[in-house]
Design a protein around this motif. Structure first.
Motif, PDB file in Angstrom:
ATOM      1  N   LEU A 202       0.826  -1.208   0.000  1.00 16.73           N
ATOM      2  CA  LEU A 202       0.000   0.000   0.000  1.00 16.73           C
ATOM      3  C   LEU A 202       0.864   1.263   0.000  1.00 16.73           C
ATOM      4  O   LEU A 202       0.614   2.205  -0.765  1.00 16.73           O
ATOM      5  CB  LEU A 202      -0.924  -0.011   1.217  1.00 16.73           C
ATOM      6  CG  LEU A 202      -1.804   1.233   1.420  1.00 16.73           C
ATOM      7  CD1 LEU A 202      -2.735   1.429   0.225  1.00 16.73           C
ATOM      8  CD2 LEU A 202      -2.596   1.111   2.715  1.00 16.73           C
ATOM      9  N   CYS A 203       1.891   1.272   0.840  1.00 19.07           N
ATOM     10  CA  CYS A 203       2.793   2.431   0.891  1.00 19.07           C
ATOM     11  C   CYS A 203       3.519   2.618  -0.439  1.00 19.07           C
ATOM     12  O   CYS A 203       3.707   3.746  -0.912  1.00 19.07           O
ATOM     13  CB  CYS A 203       3.805   2.259   2.029  1.00 19.07           C
ATOM     14  SG  CYS A 203       3.094   2.468   3.679  1.00 19.07           S
ATOM     15  N   GLY A 262      16.017   2.536   6.533  1.00 18.38           N
ATOM     16  CA  GLY A 262      16.699   3.823   6.601  1.00 18.38           C
ATOM     17  C   GLY A 262      16.395   4.685   5.378  1.00 18.38           C
ATOM     18  O   GLY A 262      16.196   5.906   5.493  1.00 18.38           O
ATOM     19  N   LEU A 263      16.334   4.043   4.190  1.00 21.72           N
ATOM     20  CA  LEU A 263      16.007   4.774   2.965  1.00 21.72           C
ATOM     21  C   LEU A 263      14.582   5.319   3.029  1.00 21.72           C
ATOM     22  O   LEU A 263      14.312   6.447   2.593  1.00 21.72           O
ATOM     23  CB  LEU A 263      16.176   3.851   1.757  1.00 21.72           C
ATOM     24  CG  LEU A 263      15.856   4.457   0.383  1.00 21.72           C
ATOM     25  CD1 LEU A 263      16.737   5.674   0.107  1.00 21.72           C
ATOM     26  CD2 LEU A 263      16.030   3.404  -0.714  1.00 21.72           C
ATOM     27  N   CYS A 267      13.604   9.277   2.719  1.00 20.45           N
ATOM     28  CA  CYS A 267      12.671   9.774   1.708  1.00 20.45           C
ATOM     29  C   CYS A 267      11.541  10.572   2.355  1.00 20.45           C
ATOM     30  O   CYS A 267      11.144  11.634   1.860  1.00 20.45           O
ATOM     31  CB  CYS A 267      12.096   8.604   0.902  1.00 20.45           C
ATOM     32  SG  CYS A 267      13.282   7.818  -0.215  1.00 20.45           S
ATOM     33  N   ASN A 268      11.031  10.068   3.477  1.00 21.70           N
ATOM     34  CA  ASN A 268       9.937  10.775   4.143  1.00 21.70           C
ATOM     35  C   ASN A 268      10.398  12.066   4.807  1.00 21.70           C
ATOM     36  O   ASN A 268       9.636  13.038   4.882  1.00 21.70           O
ATOM     37  CB  ASN A 268       9.271   9.851   5.169  1.00 21.70           C
ATOM     38  CG  ASN A 268       8.323   8.855   4.532  1.00 21.70           C
ATOM     39  OD1 ASN A 268       7.179   9.172   4.228  1.00 21.70           O
ATOM     40  ND2 ASN A 268       8.806   7.642   4.317  1.00 21.70           N
ATOM     41  N   MET A 269      11.652  12.084   5.263  1.00 20.79           N
ATOM     42  CA  MET A 269      12.202  13.345   5.804  1.00 20.79           C
ATOM     43  C   MET A 269      12.289  14.391   4.692  1.00 20.79           C
ATOM     44  O   MET A 269      11.985  15.568   4.906  1.00 20.79           O
ATOM     45  CB  MET A 269      13.580  13.095   6.413  1.00 20.79           C
ATOM     46  CG  MET A 269      13.560  12.335   7.729  1.00 20.79           C
ATOM     47  SD  MET A 269      15.216  11.916   8.313  1.00 20.79           S
ATOM     48  CE  MET A 269      15.938  13.554   8.480  1.00 20.79           C
ATOM     49  N   TYR A 270      12.689  13.957   3.509  1.00 19.85           N
ATOM     50  CA  TYR A 270      12.818  14.896   2.393  1.00 19.85           C
ATOM     51  C   TYR A 270      11.451  15.387   1.920  1.00 19.85           C
ATOM     52  O   TYR A 270      11.308  16.516   1.441  1.00 19.85           O
ATOM     53  CB  TYR A 270      13.563  14.227   1.239  1.00 19.85           C
ATOM     54  CG  TYR A 270      13.964  15.191   0.156  1.00 19.85           C
ATOM     55  CD1 TYR A 270      15.092  15.994   0.310  1.00 19.85           C
ATOM     56  CD2 TYR A 270      13.205  15.326  -1.002  1.00 19.85           C
ATOM     57  CE1 TYR A 270      15.459  16.903  -0.680  1.00 19.85           C
ATOM     58  CE2 TYR A 270      13.563  16.221  -1.998  1.00 19.85           C
ATOM     59  CZ  TYR A 270      14.691  17.011  -1.819  1.00 19.85           C
ATOM     60  OH  TYR A 270      15.047  17.916  -2.794  1.00 19.85           O
ATOM     61  N   HIS A 283       3.849   6.018   7.074  1.00 21.89           N
ATOM     62  CA  HIS A 283       4.872   5.422   6.206  1.00 21.89           C
ATOM     63  C   HIS A 283       6.059   4.895   7.022  1.00 21.89           C
ATOM     64  O   HIS A 283       6.561   3.793   6.760  1.00 21.89           O
ATOM     65  CB  HIS A 283       5.349   6.446   5.177  1.00 21.89           C
ATOM     66  CG  HIS A 283       4.410   6.632   4.036  1.00 21.89           C
ATOM     67  ND1 HIS A 283       4.466   5.876   2.887  1.00 21.89           N
ATOM     68  CD2 HIS A 283       3.376   7.491   3.856  1.00 21.89           C
ATOM     69  CE1 HIS A 283       3.530   6.254   2.047  1.00 21.89           C
ATOM     70  NE2 HIS A 283       2.842   7.243   2.611  1.00 21.89           N
ATOM     71  N   VAL A 284       6.512   5.658   8.007  1.00 24.04           N
ATOM     72  CA  VAL A 284       7.657   5.233   8.821  1.00 24.04           C
ATOM     73  C   VAL A 284       7.286   4.042   9.701  1.00 24.04           C
ATOM     74  O   VAL A 284       8.068   3.094   9.863  1.00 24.04           O
ATOM     75  CB  VAL A 284       8.180   6.402   9.675  1.00 24.04           C
ATOM     76  CG1 VAL A 284       9.249   5.913  10.648  1.00 24.04           C
ATOM     77  CG2 VAL A 284       8.748   7.497   8.782  1.00 24.04           C
ATOM     78  N   THR A 285       6.070   4.069  10.270  1.00 26.86           N
ATOM     79  CA  THR A 285       5.631   2.956  11.119  1.00 26.86           C
ATOM     80  C   THR A 285       5.505   1.662  10.325  1.00 26.86           C
ATOM     81  O   THR A 285       5.915   0.593  10.787  1.00 26.86           O
ATOM     82  CB  THR A 285       4.287   3.290  11.790  1.00 26.86           C
ATOM     83  OG1 THR A 285       4.420   4.496  12.547  1.00 26.86           O
ATOM     84  CG2 THR A 285       3.852   2.170  12.723  1.00 26.86           C
ATOM     85  N   VAL A 286       4.931   1.745   9.128  1.00 24.61           N
ATOM     86  CA  VAL A 286       4.812   0.552   8.281  1.00 24.61           C
ATOM     87  C   VAL A 286       6.199   0.019   7.920  1.00 24.61           C
ATOM     88  O   VAL A 286       6.450  -1.194   7.930  1.00 24.61           O
ATOM     89  CB  VAL A 286       4.004   0.865   7.009  1.00 24.61           C
ATOM     90  CG1 VAL A 286       4.099  -0.293   6.009  1.00 24.61           C
ATOM     91  CG2 VAL A 286       2.554   1.138   7.357  1.00 24.61           C
TER      92      VAL A 286
END
Length: 308
Positions: A202-203, A262-263, A267-270, A283-286
């Motif tokens: 899903l993500c 880590g990638l 990506c989510n930080m950016y 997204h990070v939790t998944v």
């Protein structure tokens, strides 16, 4: 006198003892064999599914199936066919009594100690061969052992963890050539594993859709940043690779899963400006949940194909 002396049930991936028979013999020979039991437990994931270790006047036999190994100690003259029929009977009863979720999530040693009652009863039956009554077909087991004999472990090979030479898994004899690590089977899928796999897909799909939208926006507005497109597609690739790592075994699998997570975080930080906090948290939790499930789903030995 030929007899079974003790038996135990061990989890393959980490050598955690799940159950064992009560041993009363405290002789030096038995103490030495218990050391071999512990050493074997730590190497089960590297060994074939059916093995024998000869230690002087004693033999240690074991079979591995579905992430669990069944081990027994007997005198050197105890019939091989009866030894593996005994282990096969333990395996069938254990699989019937306990589901895979319980064995995979067990955290303390001997948490299935009540299985000791069945081990003791079965051991007594097999030690009294004259009155041994069972439905098993000894002829079939004898044929199976003749066609695919157990791998003979040497004491020096067992001590490879302590500095002795190591024999690669792909070179084991007696059970046929074992598949190389990339083709090794993993433990059965659990419900949390299925959930993590679906959420990762899903993500990945969400990242892919946002990536195409970013391309459309880029074509319409020349001032848009192309790096956002790259971040979305990298996030998609990372999510899909997590799905791949969950399904297939590869070398350095755990390290790859942590790097992939880590990638995803990078990506989510950016993409912080394009997503709200709830989207970033999702997204990070998944990604973290999928990494955990990859870590928990370990390789297993081949399931024995006993025709009994």
């Amino acid at each position: 006198m030929s007899m079974i002396l003790s038996a135990s049930v061990v989890r393959v991936r980490d050598g955690l003892p799940l159950s064992a028979s009560t041993d009363y013999d405290q002789s030096m020979g038995m103490q030495e064999c218990r050391k071999y039991f512990k050493m074997l437990s730590k190497k089960l994931s590297q060994l074939p599914d059916r093995c024998t270790l000869k230690t002087g006047q004693y033999n240690i036999n074991f079979i591995s199936s579905l992430g669990v190994s069944y081990m027994m100690l007997c005198t050197e003259n105890y019939p091989n066919v009866l030894a593996f029929c005994f282990l096969d009977e333990l395996q069938k009863e254990f699989i019937t009594t306990y589901n895979m979720m319980k064995t995979n999530t067990a955290i303390r040693p001997y948490c299935f100690i009540e299985f000791d009652n069945f081990i003791q009863r079965t051991k007594q039956r097999y030690n009294n061969t004259r009155s041994l009554s069972t439905k098993m077909n000894l002829a079939d087991m004898q044929t199976e052992i003749k066609l695919r004999p157990p791998y003979q472990i040497s004491v020096s090979e067992l001590g490879s963890a302590n500095g002795f030479s190591h024999v690669p898994v792909g070179e084991y004899k007696g059970t046929g050539k074992i598949s190389a690590a990339p083709h090794q089977r993993l433990e059965p899928v659990t419900l949390p594993g299925i959930v993590s796999f679906v959420l990762s897909l899903l993500c990945g799909a969400l990242n892919l859709i946002r990536g195409f939208h970013a391309i459309e926006s880029l074509l319409q507005n020349e001032g848009e940043d192309f790096s956002y497109v790259i971040a979305f597609f990298l996030g998609t690739a990372a999510c899909l690779y997590q799905c791949y790592l969950f399904v297939y075994y590869t070398g350095w699998r755990n390290a790859k899963s942590f790097l992939t997570f880590g990638l995803i975080c990078l990506c989510n930080m950016y993409l912080y400006e394009l997503r709200n906090l709830w989207q970033l948290f999702f997204h990070v939790t998944v990604g973290a949940f999928s990494t955990l499930q990859i870590r928990l789903r370990q390789p297993q030995g081949k399931s024995p194909d006993y025709n009994v």
